[in-house]
Motif scaffolding. Structure first.
Motif, PDB file in Angstrom:
ATOM      1  N   VAL A   1       7.268 -90.703  84.064  1.00  0.00           N
ATOM      2  CA  VAL A   1       5.868 -91.063  84.259  1.00  0.00           C
ATOM      3  C   VAL A   1       5.805 -92.371  85.051  1.00  0.00           C
ATOM      4  O   VAL A   1       6.696 -93.208  84.924  1.00  0.00           O
ATOM      5  N   THR A   2       4.763 -92.518  85.858  1.00  0.00           N
ATOM      6  CA  THR A   2       4.542 -93.769  86.593  1.00  0.00           C
ATOM      7  C   THR A   2       3.342 -94.490  86.001  1.00  0.00           C
ATOM      8  O   THR A   2       2.277 -93.886  85.819  1.00  0.00           O
ATOM      9  N   ILE A   3       3.505 -95.776  85.698  1.00  0.00           N
ATOM     10  CA  ILE A   3       2.401 -96.614  85.248  1.00  0.00           C
ATOM     11  C   ILE A   3       1.994 -97.499  86.414  1.00  0.00           C
ATOM     12  O   ILE A   3       2.785 -98.302  86.903  1.00  0.00           O
ATOM     13  N   VAL A   4       0.766 -97.337  86.872  1.00  0.00           N
ATOM     14  CA  VAL A   4       0.223 -98.116  87.984  1.00  0.00           C
ATOM     15  C   VAL A   4      -0.759 -99.122  87.394  1.00  0.00           C
ATOM     16  O   VAL A   4      -1.849 -98.753  86.959  1.00  0.00           O
TER      17      VAL A   4
ATOM     18  N   THR B   1       7.817 -88.639  89.593  1.00  0.00           N
ATOM     19  CA  THR B   1       7.606 -88.549  88.147  1.00  0.00           C
ATOM     20  C   THR B   1       6.642 -87.435  87.731  1.00  0.00           C
ATOM     21  O   THR B   1       6.658 -87.024  86.572  1.00  0.00           O
ATOM     22  N   GLY B   2       5.800 -86.984  88.615  1.00  0.00           N
ATOM     23  CA  GLY B   2       4.935 -85.845  88.315  1.00  0.00           C
ATOM     24  C   GLY B   2       3.716 -86.142  87.464  1.00  0.00           C
ATOM     25  O   GLY B   2       2.925 -85.239  87.177  1.00  0.00           O
ATOM     26  N   CYS B   3       3.512 -87.391  87.051  1.00  0.00           N
ATOM     27  CA  CYS B   3       2.291 -87.767  86.327  1.00  0.00           C
ATOM     28  C   CYS B   3       2.134 -89.277  86.387  1.00  0.00           C
ATOM     29  O   CYS B   3       3.115 -90.008  86.559  1.00  0.00           O
ATOM     30  N   ILE B   4       0.892 -89.739  86.237  1.00  0.00           N
ATOM     31  CA  ILE B   4       0.596 -91.161  86.438  1.00  0.00           C
ATOM     32  C   ILE B   4      -0.387 -91.659  85.380  1.00  0.00           C
ATOM     33  O   ILE B   4      -1.308 -90.929  84.976  1.00  0.00           O
ATOM     34  N   VAL B   5      -0.186 -92.896  84.958  1.00  0.00           N
ATOM     35  CA  VAL B   5      -1.144 -93.609  84.120  1.00  0.00           C
ATOM     36  C   VAL B   5      -1.575 -94.866  84.876  1.00  0.00           C
ATOM     37  O   VAL B   5      -0.725 -95.617  85.352  1.00  0.00           O
TER      38      VAL B   5
ATOM     39  N   GLU C   1      -3.867 -90.149  83.774  1.00  0.00           N
ATOM     40  CA  GLU C   1      -4.543 -90.737  82.623  1.00  0.00           C
ATOM     41  C   GLU C   1      -4.921 -92.177  82.982  1.00  0.00           C
ATOM     42  O   GLU C   1      -4.197 -92.831  83.734  1.00  0.00           O
ATOM     43  N   MET C   2      -6.033 -92.652  82.433  1.00  0.00           N
ATOM     44  CA  MET C   2      -6.515 -93.988  82.802  1.00  0.00           C
ATOM     45  C   MET C   2      -6.696 -94.872  81.580  1.00  0.00           C
ATOM     46  O   MET C   2      -7.327 -94.476  80.595  1.00  0.00           O
ATOM     47  N   VAL C   3      -6.137 -96.073  81.663  1.00  0.00           N
ATOM     48  CA  VAL C   3      -6.368 -97.118  80.670  1.00  0.00           C
ATOM     49  C   VAL C   3      -7.244 -98.170  81.340  1.00  0.00           C
ATOM     50  O   VAL C   3      -6.895 -98.697  82.390  1.00  0.00           O
ATOM     51  N   GLY C   4      -8.378 -98.445  80.733  1.00  0.00           N
ATOM     52  CA  GLY C   4      -9.314 -99.403  81.302  1.00  0.00           C
ATOM     53  C   GLY C   4     -10.594 -99.372  80.509  1.00  0.00           C
ATOM     54  O   GLY C   4     -10.715 -98.661  79.505  1.00  0.00           O
ATOM     55  N   VAL C   5     -11.564-100.123  80.931  1.00  0.00           N
ATOM     56  CA  VAL C   5     -12.863-100.134  80.253  1.00  0.00           C
ATOM     57  C   VAL C   5     -13.557 -98.809  80.547  1.00  0.00           C
ATOM     58  O   VAL C   5     -13.668 -98.397  81.701  1.00  0.00           O
TER      59      VAL C   5
ATOM     60  N   VAL D   1       2.686 -87.089  80.147  1.00  0.00           N
ATOM     61  CA  VAL D   1       3.953 -86.343  80.175  1.00  0.00           C
ATOM     62  C   VAL D   1       3.766 -84.969  79.530  1.00  0.00           C
ATOM     63  O   VAL D   1       4.279 -83.959  80.036  1.00  0.00           O
ATOM     64  N   GLY D   2       3.012 -84.922  78.427  1.00  0.00           N
ATOM     65  CA  GLY D   2       2.736 -83.634  77.780  1.00  0.00           C
ATOM     66  C   GLY D   2       1.962 -82.697  78.677  1.00  0.00           C
ATOM     67  O   GLY D   2       2.267 -81.489  78.749  1.00  0.00           O
ATOM     68  N   ARG D   3       0.986 -83.203  79.383  1.00  0.00           N
ATOM     69  CA  ARG D   3       0.208 -82.376  80.304  1.00  0.00           C
ATOM     70  C   ARG D   3       1.091 -81.863  81.441  1.00  0.00           C
ATOM     71  O   ARG D   3       0.974 -80.705  81.857  1.00  0.00           O
TER      72      ARG D   3
END
Length: 323
Positions: A201-204, A250-254, A282-286, A318-320
């Motif tokens: 997974v990639t965390i941006v 990585t095939g998926c990103i957060v 997937e997004m982490v933020g307000v 990763v599950g998705r």
């Protein structure tokens, strides 16, 4: 590129305002066309320290951000290089029409500095807590939008913006940011920084969330998930090449940001991926909320701007992907 080893998660006690003032004094010393404009916040930007050395290069426009940006546009038209500072919501929302028309539409050279972005406004509360400041400037044609992750990067980007013609918006965290990079580290506008390699997974991340992303990477590693971590401090221009390389690997990103993710970094990343490489995001933020009064630690929990939430979203991404 040099950076500190993740795991220390040190706090850099150097103040953003002190670094801003020192950098402005250096820039004015080499170029007398540089001007600082403040909005009655000399205690925050340390403009008083600039004025001690170069009083003619400092203007206090008062609590009137739209007027301050209008003054900056006029100074730019006359050949000056103006830097304008105020709290994030005021240099964005209140001054947006002047920034858009008087500065950007007119092809002028104006550098806008927004301090205490997102939850960093803390006890100043919801009226001073911008979750949409970057989104506004993302909508300005040809503007530059930057969300530095630490003091070292902030100072480096200030110097880079001096040499970059046009309208720009740079966030400034004034107090106690995490230390990510070694002194002397150099950055390129339009190029993100690959901090950790990974395959699952990639965390941006950007700004306040970069250190949280590094903490999340350590937790994920213990759980058998290999995370790639990118500091995407440059929202516009976005590093599309690095983003697509990471997506393919990585095939998926957060995404992780101290901002409303529905109109911020998460949205910008999702748009690029939808066009070129559709993968789970997937997004982490307000999540479309207003700000409130509180300590930063409390606000990080309240808005889920922390490593725990990044880990949760990474596991879901990763599950998705596997499905």
């Amino acid at each position: 590129m040099q950076y500190r080893i993740a795991g220390k998660h040190e706090i850099d006690e150097r103040m953003g305002g002190d670094g801003y003032a020192q950098t402005m004094v250096e820039l004015i010393a080499q170029d007398s066309s540089v001007v600082h404009i403040d909005c009655d916040l000399a205690g925050c930007s340390k403009a008083s320290e600039i004025a001690k050395v170069y009083p003619a290069q400092v203007i206090n426009a008062g609590i009137a951000e739209a007027n301050a940006v209008g003054i900056a546009a006029g100074l730019s038209a006359a050949g000056k290089i103006p830097f304008v500072h105020s709290f994030g919501p005021f240099i964005s929302r209140r001054a947006f029409d002047q920034a858009f028309l008087s500065a950007a539409y007119a092809k002028l050279n104006v550098k806008l500095i927004g301090s205490d972005p997102g939850i960093c406004a803390a006890y100043n509360g919801g009226t001073h807590m911008p979750f949409e400041d970057c989104a506004l400037y993302l909508a300005v044609p040809d503007a530059i939008v930057l969300d530095p992750s630490d003091y070292v990067m902030f100072i480096n980007l200030l110097k880079k913006l001096y040499a970059w013609y046009g309208v720009s918006y740079l966030r400034m965290v004034r107090k106690n940011s995490a230390r990510i990079y070694e002194d002397g580290a150099d950055f390129e506008i339009g190029k993100g920084v690959l901090l950790r390699e990974g395959n699952d997974v990639t965390i941006v991340a950007s700004g306040l969330l970069v250190d949280e992303a590094l903490k999340a990477q350590e937790i994920l590693s213990e759980r058998g998930i290999s995370a790639r971590v990118i500091d995407m401090f440059t929202w516009k221009p976005l590093d599309v090449e690095l983003l697509l390389q990471s997506a393919a690997k990585t095939g998926c990103i957060v995404t992780a940001e101290n901002h409303n993710c529905t109109v911020g970094l998460g949205a910008a990343v999702a748009r690029v991926l939808a066009e070129h490489c559709p993968i789970p995001v997937e997004m982490v933020g307000v999540q479309d909320r207003f700000g409130q009064v509180g300590a930063i630690g409390f606000l990080q929990e309240e808005y889920r701007l922390n490593a725990r939430e990044i880990v949760r979203k990474a596991a879901r991404a990763v599950g998705r992907k596997r499905q």
